[in-house]
Design an enzyme around this catalytic site. Structure first.
Site, mmCIF file in Angstrom:
data_model
loop_
_atom_site.group_PDB
_atom_site.id
_atom_site.type_symbol
_atom_site.label_atom_id
_atom_site.label_comp_id
_atom_site.label_asym_id
_atom_site.label_seq_id
_atom_site.Cartn_x
_atom_site.Cartn_y
_atom_site.Cartn_z
ATOM 1 N N GLU A 1 0.865 -1.179 0.000
ATOM 2 C CA GLU A 1 0.000 0.000 0.000
ATOM 3 C C GLU A 1 0.902 1.230 0.000
ATOM 4 O O GLU A 1 1.466 1.602 1.026
ATOM 5 C CB GLU A 1 -0.916 -0.011 1.221
ATOM 6 C CG GLU A 1 -1.858 -1.201 1.277
ATOM 7 C CD GLU A 1 -2.822 -1.263 0.113
ATOM 8 O OE1 GLU A 1 -3.051 -0.202 -0.523
ATOM 9 O OE2 GLU A 1 -3.347 -2.338 -0.189
ATOM 10 N N CYS B 1 -1.540 9.503 2.115
ATOM 11 C CA CYS B 1 -1.058 8.933 0.848
ATOM 12 C C CYS B 1 -2.028 9.136 -0.305
ATOM 13 O O CYS B 1 -1.621 9.105 -1.471
ATOM 14 C CB CYS B 1 -0.764 7.447 1.023
ATOM 15 S SG CYS B 1 -2.173 6.474 1.594
#
Length: 536
Positions: A224, A258
């Site tokens: 991720e 993110c």
């Protein structure tokens, strides 16, 4: 800071790591984590341990990131606890064997099933920006799937890491779930071990190290990562909404998210209005200024602060809003920078800021915006499209990304039960909700061949030559194409009659009557009221 005493952060001994992994593998092979009851009980105990240590969690987040109580509850505590409840409520259903669809009749005689097996011993490496959410979140999925787990929290948030270890040791079975602390030496020692899956959240650079280490043992990975995520704002977008929503996504956790946008590609004609609305939203969100607000976080450490500052120092753009920085308090004000259309190689575009920087790049039209989005990052973690439905559909079709939010900033990433993950260099694999269970589960195909089928299965045994067994085998399972050599679908006379004249009112009515009649016949056949003629 309050007077709440937090546990001390201590590195795990590198020498101890192999024995920890060995202990967890022994536990896994003992079948201890297999029963649903065991998994559910462990997750429930984790839920209450989080509740019991709530004040310590809030204090740790405040010390490490100066997170507000609102963000700490919504993005960390509540999120994690909701995930636990969702997993425990659905786990027994997810664990059940599945009957595969579209299986040929002859194969159905073998009772094919898809069984949900845990992978084994799992390593979860968490991230600093949402330390509890991005560490406990994957671990919850791994526990639900029946694995044993080593959790390695980010050392960049030492207070949070220490509290996580305390929570795990107070609630979970330590023969099944262990928290390992440390930095590069300890992480390297962990990566030298053999795992059944590694789940990593962090930077693309570190992900390559993890993937290379995993490849030595052919260990599957879920990565991720981040991304230079583009937001595209067209002429038809609502500028006030676009400004408020994009500013929200870039000020949460001081932009250390993110999936927040890394730049805004805005139609040149609306750029002045967009900047004006961003300024208005900034005053609304932080009326006394971001530095004085208890709702605005700080950069995690000096190294990250210096990296973001260097990006801003090197930009060719012009600061139109914000720009204030204070290294002593790790404060960077939300900063809007206007770039030139020629600045595609600007320092704010070629690197992910992971901070409260908002570069705006004017574009000529939507086509140029889509082309630039693909040029800046082919596979970002998120794409954010603002405009009319026709325009946003065109953006979604013309770009690739792990996920996308239309007329909002990263909303797709905060719906707990939507699968979340990247694609390409923004990551691989997905989790959240049922996807978390699936992420750490092997879907194992199983068949059961009864002894009475031996005469039917004799066709597979030699000898073959001159026996006609190939023709017999093909009759049992060879599918015939429903298309011609030009790739066109073959339509039988019966179906041609049903669809004939479908463009006219009469033809549509005839088709509806035929379909209704077929439905009645099918229902009667299922109920045993009629039988099909058998050719003898």
């Amino acid at each position: 800071m309050t007077s709440i005493k937090l546990p001390e952060f201590r590195n795990t001994s590198v020498e101890e790591i192999p024995s920890i992994v060995s202990r967890l593998r022994k536990t896994f092979l003992s079948q201890k984590t297999r029963p649903a009851e065991f998994r559910i009980k462990q997750l429930r105990k984790l839920y209450w341990a989080i509740t019991d240590h709530e004040n310590e969690i809030l204090e740790a987040l405040a010390r490490d990131l100066r997170k507000s109580a609102f963000e700490s509850f919504t993005a960390e505590i509540n999120w994690t606890q909701n995930d636990i409840i969702f997993q425990t409520q659905n786990l027994e259903k997810w664990m059940k064997d599945e009957k595969p669809a579209d299986i040929a009749f002859t194969n159905k005689l073998l009772s094919p099933r898809i069984r949900k097996d845990p992978l084994g011993v799992v390593l979860v490496i968490g991230a600093f920006n949402f330390p509890f959410n991005l560490s406990f979140g994957p671990m919850i999925g791994a526990i639900a799937a029946g694995n044993t787990v080593v959790l390695k929290p980010s050392e960049q948030c030492p207070n949070c890491a220490a509290v996580m270890q305390k929570i795990m040791e107070s609630a979970l079975d330590l023969d099944c779930y262990v928290c390992v602390q440390g930095a590069i030496p300890e992480t390297s020692a962990l990566l030298e071990q053999r795992w059944d899956k590694i789940f990593f959240t962090g930077s693309e650079r570190t992900a390559k190290v993890v993937a290379q280490a995993a490849a030595k043992n052919l260990t599957p990975v879920a990565l991720e990562l981040g991304g230079r995520n583009p937001a595209i704002v067209t002429k038809k977008a609502d500028m006030r909404l676009a400004a408020r929503r994009l500013l929200w996504s870039k000020t949460m956790n001081a932009g250390q998210v993110c999936i927040s946008q890394n730049c805004i590609l805005a139609d040149k004609d609306v750029v002045p209005t967009l900047i004006k609305e961003l300024g208005a939203a900034l005053e609304e969100f932080f009326p006394q200024g971001a530095k004085s607000s208890a709702d605005f976080s700080r950069i995690v450490n000096e190294r990250s602060f210096d990296r973001i500052k260097t990006m801003l120092d090197n930009t060719k753009g012009r600061i139109v809003l914000g720009g204030t920085m204070d290294r002593a308090s790790l404060f960077i004000e939300p900063t809007v920078v206007l770039l030139s259309n020629k600045d595609k190689d600007d320092s704010l575009l070629v690197e992910e800021s992971f901070g409260p920087l908002i570069p705006i790049l004017p574009v000529e039209d939507l086509d140029q915006a889509i082309a630039l989005a693909n040029e800046l990052h082919e596979t970002p973690l998120g794409v954010y499209a603002f405009g009319s439905k026709t325009e946003t559909d065109k953006i979604l079709t013309g770009t690739r990304s792990g996920g996308a939010s239309v007329n909002d900033g990263f909303f797709h990433g905060i719906i707990p039960n939507l699968p979340f993950g990247g694609v390409g260099d923004s990551g691989t694999g997905a989790y959240r909700g049922k996807a978390s269970f699936d992420c750490f589960t092997h879907h194992r195909s199983i068949t059961y061949t009864p002894s009475w089928m031996e005469s039917l299965l004799a066709v597979r045994y030699p000898p073959f030559a001159g026996t006609g067994k190939l023709e017999q085998f093909n009759k049992m399972g060879l599918l015939r194409p429903d298309f011609d050599r030009a790739g066109n679908r073959k339509i039988g006379l019966f179906w041609y009659l049903i669809t004939l004249g479908s463009g006219s009112l009469l033809g549509g009515a005839v088709r509806a009557v035929l379909l209704a009649s077929l439905s009645v016949l099918a229902k009667a056949y299922q109920d045993g009221k009629i039988a099909l003629p058998v050719k003898r």
